[in-house]
Design an enzyme around this catalytic site. Structure first.
Site, mmCIF file in Angstrom:
data_model
loop_
_atom_site.group_PDB
_atom_site.id
_atom_site.type_symbol
_atom_site.label_atom_id
_atom_site.label_comp_id
_atom_site.label_asym_id
_atom_site.label_seq_id
_atom_site.Cartn_x
_atom_site.Cartn_y
_atom_site.Cartn_z
ATOM 1 C CG ASN A 21 1.214 -1.273 4.799
ATOM 2 O OD1 ASN A 21 0.519 -1.725 3.878
ATOM 3 N ND2 ASN A 21 2.504 -1.037 4.666
ATOM 4 C CG ASP A 81 7.363 5.269 5.905
ATOM 5 O OD1 ASP A 81 7.918 5.210 4.795
ATOM 6 O OD2 ASP A 81 6.220 5.740 6.077
ATOM 7 C CE LYS A 127 5.351 -17.256 19.899
ATOM 8 N NZ LYS A 127 4.485 -18.285 20.395
ATOM 9 N N PRO A 137 15.068 1.908 3.857
ATOM 10 C CG PRO A 137 15.854 0.375 2.278
ATOM 11 C CD PRO A 137 15.408 0.493 3.712
ATOM 12 C CG ASP A 138 11.995 7.059 0.077
ATOM 13 O OD1 ASP A 138 11.668 6.603 -1.040
ATOM 14 O OD2 ASP A 138 11.316 7.908 0.682
ATOM 15 C CB ILE A 139 12.353 1.758 -2.872
ATOM 16 C CG1 ILE A 139 12.534 0.762 -1.719
ATOM 17 C CG2 ILE A 139 12.662 1.117 -4.209
ATOM 18 C CD1 ILE A 139 11.500 -0.344 -1.677
ATOM 19 C CE LYS A 146 4.702 11.527 1.525
ATOM 20 N NZ LYS A 146 3.606 10.690 1.936
ATOM 21 C CE LYS A 173 9.307 9.955 -0.819
ATOM 22 N NZ LYS A 173 9.030 8.566 -0.467
#
Ligand code: PMT
Length: 407
Positions: free
Chosen positions: A216, A285, A295, A311-313, A343, A347
């Site tokens: 990103n 994500d 390749k 994984p959501d750290i 969130k 979280k």
């Protein structure tokens, strides 16, 4: 970090006092005396114009050190005095700083010893401007000061009052006793003194094959600015960084990672003993479920990638027993508060800083940002400003909330 007592609050602090050519230069001698009395180790550098207003002998007598004024005739004898001074100083304070000196500084000129020293130094820089009120009000001076503030230069003063030229208005050098207080405040222990802060920054890269990845637009600037600000606030800072082009911030330890899984491992490994966790990284994500070993060849018109969740750290850290104070970020293109509060609750965070990531002035990549910060029973808006400055404000808010919850 600080050996502070009431008599000598600046004990052992190495300060380079720069003196430029204005009528207020005579006040620098008093400032010099006050700084030494407060325990500072002081060296003085003067511009040629300053030598017209005050003799170097005055400063030499006060400091017991030779005064630096020429790029080529210094003590070091090898035209390296500016480098030696640049490395030595913990703070460079230019008082008075004239309009001309400020303009040269903005341009990055290095044709006198003081300018060259500033260019060569990593030390924080503070200016105490002094000039005629009309020069202070001039558009070019306003622009120059703005550019310096963006570069994190501290501007102390000027003050209003009667001027040497007979004018009234803003432009007088701040009183030496007030400048002394500014310097003492600068070196005072920060609100995160003795605390350990773990910060994630930058993007992650999720491999598609050995040469391609999903990622990103995060540049790391926001997270790196937070790391620098937390260190300035006195914390021991560990930065876990995805791939960026940025230099490690001063005083900060950095662990480089590439993928979300590597970031997760580094964070969990470093977590014990951390007081505060700030998740500023733009962690992918989703990642390709099975990165190709070789390749991928351009064989078909279409290619489908199967993705799986990473994984959501942040959620994993926040779910741990004895977890640190957890601050998340929310990058949103719509309904900022709604999604940020989701969130925060989902979280189980202590705080969340939300920013918009759509449009040209979104949070990604640029030097500026604006944030809406939320916690259980509070919220605050931080208006658009350089990431370095907004980071300092956010760190002050985090330190305040942290101290209320974990005194
Ligand atoms: O790097 P810059 O160019 O300066 O840009 C700054 C920024 C826009 C990247 C930054 O200010 C920011 O918003 N960072 C968070 C980006 C993000 O991933 O937001 P999110 O809303 O998708 O994630 C919410 C939180 O969960 C974030 O704290 C994120 O770090 C964390 N997370 C997300 C996914 C995941 N797998 N693990 C996580 O820990």
């Amino acid at each position: 970090m600080n050996t502070c007592d009431n008599q000598t609050p600046l004990a052992g602090k190495r300060i380079l006092l720069g003196v430029t050519g204005g009528i207020a230069a005579y006040k620098s001698a008093e400032l010099c005396r006050l700084l030494i009395q407060a325990g500072a180790e002081l060296r003085v550098a003067m511009t040629d114009a300053a030598l017209e207003f005050i003799r170097p002998l005055t400063f030499q007598a006060l400091t017991g050190q030779p005064v630096a004024s020429s790029l080529f005739q210094g003590e070091a004898g090898n035209a390296m005095e500016h480098i030696e001074l640049a490395r030595w100083a913990e703070l460079i304070l230019v008082a008075p700083a004239t309009a001309d000196f400020i303009a040269r500084l903005v341009e990055g000129q290095g044709d006198n010893l003081l300018l060259a020293t500033i260019l060569a130094s990593k030390a924080p820089l503070a200016l105490a401007p002094a000039m005629n009120q009309q020069m202070w009000a001039a558009a070019s001076t306003r622009d120059n000061l703005q550019r310096l503030r963006h570069r994190d230069v501290l501007i102390w003063g000027p003050e209003a009052g009667e001027q040497a030229c007979g004018d009234q208005g803003l432009g007088r050098l701040r009183e030496p006793s007030d400048l002394l207080e500014d310097v003492i405040d600068f070196f005072a222990p920060g609100p995160l003194e003795g605390r350990r802060v773990l910060i994630t920054a930058g993007p992650t890269r999720e491999a598609i094959d050995p040469v391609r990845f999903l990622s990103n637009r995060s540049s790391g600037k926001m997270g790196y600015a937070l790391a620098q600000a937390a260190w300035r606030a006195g914390a021991e800072v560990l930065l876990v960084s995805g791939p960026t082009c940025l230099e490690r911030p001063d005083g900060v330890e950095r662990i480089d990672v590439i993928s979300a899984e590597e970031m997760r491992r580094a964070v969990l490994e470093q977590l014990p003993g951390q007081d505060i966790f700030i998740a500023c990284a733009a962690v992918a994500d989703y990642r390709p479920r099975q990165p190709a070993r070789d390749k991928i060849k351009k064989q078909s018109e279409r290619l489908t990638l199967e993705l799986e969740r990473t994984p959501d750290i942040l959620a994993e850290v926040a779910a741990r027993p004895n977890r640190p104070f957890c601050v998340g970020f929310a990058a949103e293109t719509q309904e900022l508060e709604h999604y940020a509060r989701d969130k925060l609750a989902g979280k189980k965070l202590d705080m969340i800083a939300a920013n918009r990531v759509d449009g040209d002035d979104g949070a990604f990549e640029g030097d500026d940002n604006e944030l809406a910060v939320f916690w259980d029973d509070g919220a605050i808006e931080l208006p658009r400003q350089p990431k370095t400055r907004i980071a300092r404000e956010l760190i002050a808010i985090i330190a305040d909330q942290f101290s209320r919850r974990r005194p």
